[in-house]
Design a protein around this motif. Sequence first.
Motif, PDB file in Angstrom:
ATOM      1  N   TYR A 168       0.833  -1.198   0.000  1.00 38.23           N
ATOM      2  CA  TYR A 168       0.000   0.000   0.000  1.00 38.23           C
ATOM      3  C   TYR A 168       0.872   1.254   0.000  1.00 38.23           C
ATOM      4  CZ  TYR A 168      -4.106  -2.844   1.065  1.00 38.23           C
ATOM      5  OH  TYR A 168      -5.134  -3.768   1.004  1.00 38.23           O
ATOM      6  N   TRP A 169       0.564   2.145  -0.939  1.00 33.77           N
ATOM      7  CA  TRP A 169       1.194   3.462  -1.046  1.00 33.77           C
ATOM      8  C   TRP A 169       0.157   4.477  -0.570  1.00 33.77           C
ATOM      9  CZ3 TRP A 169       5.987   5.273  -2.832  1.00 33.77           C
ATOM     10  CH2 TRP A 169       6.058   6.646  -3.134  1.00 33.77           C
ATOM     11  N   MET A 170       0.499   5.254   0.468  1.00 37.52           N
ATOM     12  CA  MET A 170      -0.474   6.147   1.102  1.00 37.52           C
ATOM     13  C   MET A 170       0.006   7.585   1.031  1.00 37.52           C
ATOM     14  SD  MET A 170      -1.055   3.478   4.239  1.00 37.52           S
ATOM     15  CE  MET A 170       0.592   2.771   3.934  1.00 37.52           C
ATOM     16  N   GLU A 171      -0.802   8.435   0.417  1.00 32.91           N
ATOM     17  CA  GLU A 171      -0.477   9.849   0.273  1.00 32.91           C
ATOM     18  C   GLU A 171      -1.300  10.635   1.287  1.00 32.91           C
ATOM     19  OE1 GLU A 171      -0.549  11.132  -3.924  1.00 32.91           O
ATOM     20  OE2 GLU A 171      -0.740   8.997  -4.396  1.00 32.91           O
ATOM     21  N   THR A 172      -0.637  11.181   2.296  1.00 29.89           N
ATOM     22  CA  THR A 172      -1.296  11.976   3.316  1.00 29.89           C
ATOM     23  C   THR A 172      -0.958  13.451   3.129  1.00 29.89           C
ATOM     24  OG1 THR A 172       0.442  12.064   5.006  1.00 29.89           O
ATOM     25  CG2 THR A 172      -0.823  10.011   4.849  1.00 29.89           C
ATOM     26  N   SER A 173      -1.611  14.294   3.895  1.00 28.04           N
ATOM     27  CA  SER A 173      -1.321  15.725   3.828  1.00 28.04           C
ATOM     28  C   SER A 173       0.095  16.037   4.272  1.00 28.04           C
ATOM     29  CB  SER A 173      -2.303  16.494   4.723  1.00 28.04           C
ATOM     30  OG  SER A 173      -3.632  16.288   4.309  1.00 28.04           O
ATOM     31  N   ASP A 174       0.699  15.132   5.018  1.00 32.41           N
ATOM     32  CA  ASP A 174       2.017  15.379   5.597  1.00 32.41           C
ATOM     33  C   ASP A 174       3.136  14.608   4.920  1.00 32.41           C
ATOM     34  OD1 ASP A 174       1.075  17.052   7.891  1.00 32.41           O
ATOM     35  OD2 ASP A 174      -0.039  15.224   8.302  1.00 32.41           O
ATOM     36  N   GLY A 175       2.807  13.779   3.931  1.00 32.65           N
ATOM     37  CA  GLY A 175       3.843  13.023   3.239  1.00 32.65           C
ATOM     38  C   GLY A 175       3.343  11.669   2.787  1.00 32.65           C
ATOM     39  N   THR A 176       4.199  10.958   2.077  1.00 30.55           N
ATOM     40  CA  THR A 176       3.847   9.649   1.539  1.00 30.55           C
ATOM     41  C   THR A 176       4.454   8.541   2.400  1.00 30.55           C
ATOM     42  OG1 THR A 176       5.742   9.818   0.033  1.00 30.55           O
ATOM     43  CG2 THR A 176       3.584  10.417  -0.835  1.00 30.55           C
ATOM     44  N   ILE A 177       3.653   7.502   2.604  1.00 30.17           N
ATOM     45  CA  ILE A 177       4.041   6.345   3.400  1.00 30.17           C
ATOM     46  C   ILE A 177       3.857   5.117   2.516  1.00 30.17           C
ATOM     47  CG2 ILE A 177       3.604   5.016   5.491  1.00 30.17           C
ATOM     48  CD1 ILE A 177       2.136   7.569   6.558  1.00 30.17           C
ATOM     49  N   GLU A 191      11.394   1.619  -8.820  1.00 33.47           N
ATOM     50  CA  GLU A 191      11.005   2.639  -9.800  1.00 33.47           C
ATOM     51  C   GLU A 191       9.883   3.525  -9.285  1.00 33.47           C
ATOM     52  OE1 GLU A 191       9.962   0.120 -13.049  1.00 33.47           O
ATOM     53  OE2 GLU A 191      12.034  -0.448 -13.492  1.00 33.47           O
ATOM     54  N   MET A 192       9.718   3.594  -7.969  1.00 35.71           N
ATOM     55  CA  MET A 192       8.682   4.413  -7.357  1.00 35.71           C
ATOM     56  C   MET A 192       9.182   5.841  -7.173  1.00 35.71           C
ATOM     57  SD  MET A 192       6.280   2.062  -6.701  1.00 35.71           S
ATOM     58  CE  MET A 192       5.239   2.715  -5.400  1.00 35.71           C
ATOM     59  N   PRO A 193       8.275   6.807  -7.017  1.00 29.20           N
ATOM     60  CA  PRO A 193       8.722   8.101  -6.497  1.00 29.20           C
ATOM     61  C   PRO A 193       9.299   7.881  -5.100  1.00 29.20           C
ATOM     62  CG  PRO A 193       6.445   8.184  -7.265  1.00 29.20           C
ATOM     63  CD  PRO A 193       6.824   6.737  -7.235  1.00 29.20           C
ATOM     64  N   GLU A 194      10.206   8.727  -4.668  1.00 32.76           N
ATOM     65  CA  GLU A 194      10.776   8.510  -3.340  1.00 32.76           C
ATOM     66  C   GLU A 194       9.735   8.816  -2.271  1.00 32.76           C
ATOM     67  OE1 GLU A 194      14.933   8.786  -1.185  1.00 32.76           O
ATOM     68  OE2 GLU A 194      14.353  10.711  -2.058  1.00 32.76           O
ATOM     69  N   PRO A 195       9.402   7.830  -1.434  1.00 32.47           N
ATOM     70  CA  PRO A 195       8.436   8.089  -0.357  1.00 32.47           C
ATOM     71  C   PRO A 195       9.110   8.814   0.797  1.00 32.47           C
ATOM     72  CG  PRO A 195       9.216   5.837  -0.230  1.00 32.47           C
ATOM     73  CD  PRO A 195       9.876   6.445  -1.439  1.00 32.47           C
ATOM     74  N   ASP A 196       8.295   9.382   1.661  1.00 35.63           N
ATOM     75  CA  ASP A 196       8.842   9.985   2.870  1.00 35.63           C
ATOM     76  C   ASP A 196       9.163   8.928   3.920  1.00 35.63           C
ATOM     77  OD1 ASP A 196       8.661  12.954   2.336  1.00 35.63           O
ATOM     78  OD2 ASP A 196       6.594  12.359   1.943  1.00 35.63           O
TER      79      ASP A 196
END
Length: 277
Positions: A168-177, A191-196
């Motif tokens: 699971y890739w989770m995009e929150t208001s404070d960053g990606t998990i 090949e993903m965008p760099e998560p936080d």
Amino acid sequence: MKLRTSPNGQAMPGPTQAFGKEAFEVIDHTEIRWLGNASLLINSRGTNLLIDPILDGFDMPLLIDMPIKSKEIPQVDALLISHIDGDHLSFETLANIKDVTKSYHAPTYVADVMTEAGYPTSEHAVGASFDVADIRITTTPTIHNWQNEMTKPKYTFREWKVEEYVGYWMETSDGTIWLPSDSKLMSEHLEMPEPDVILFDFSDNEWHITYDGAVKLANTYPNAELICIHWGSVDAADWSTFNGNPADLLEDVLNPERVHALAPGEKFVLPKKPNTP
């Protein structure tokens, strides 16, 4: 990094940090709590995601105490299951939180099993996206269908398909998990965008990422915070699946200060991005 050692020589986290209803309240940031093994709680500004919760009925001996009793959980906006393995899906826990859970999400087959058991579950294909309040969630690919190599009837009654297991890739208001989940390392993972933040399984096991694969993933995203999961919880010193040592990572990953071996229940706060209210 506060680690302990079990009588059988396994690395263990620090003592459990119990928490209660306050962990589910509306806050002005995003918090992640590791609940032990692969179970996680994410509170993003009052929206609560519970991932692969095993708070009851674990079918192997444990090294840790649970940080919260399942019957004390006050609110779950979405419960996410990555796959059907017994250390990721507990119907006992689901029964104890059924009255406070608003929605269930899982990959194909797993969603059917959960729905038949009385938990109406939305099915999500690999790569599909859905929203929980203001959190955007996208499933990511995995390879973890180890059951096809087994000979016991409880596994051989069907073919286990790759798409029945997801991250699971989770995009929150404070960053990606990002939770890659239990998986062999795939080219897509690099090949993903760099998560936080990566919820980081580093098990040196052929049906997990392997230690070398974990280091490769970590160094592909050298600025991502690494919250170690799938370690220090199950009393199984002879199982590579469960007995990784986060201290080993300090020697091999770039920017080792980003390796976090949380105690069960300890919170990790996502740093606020510039211009975030």
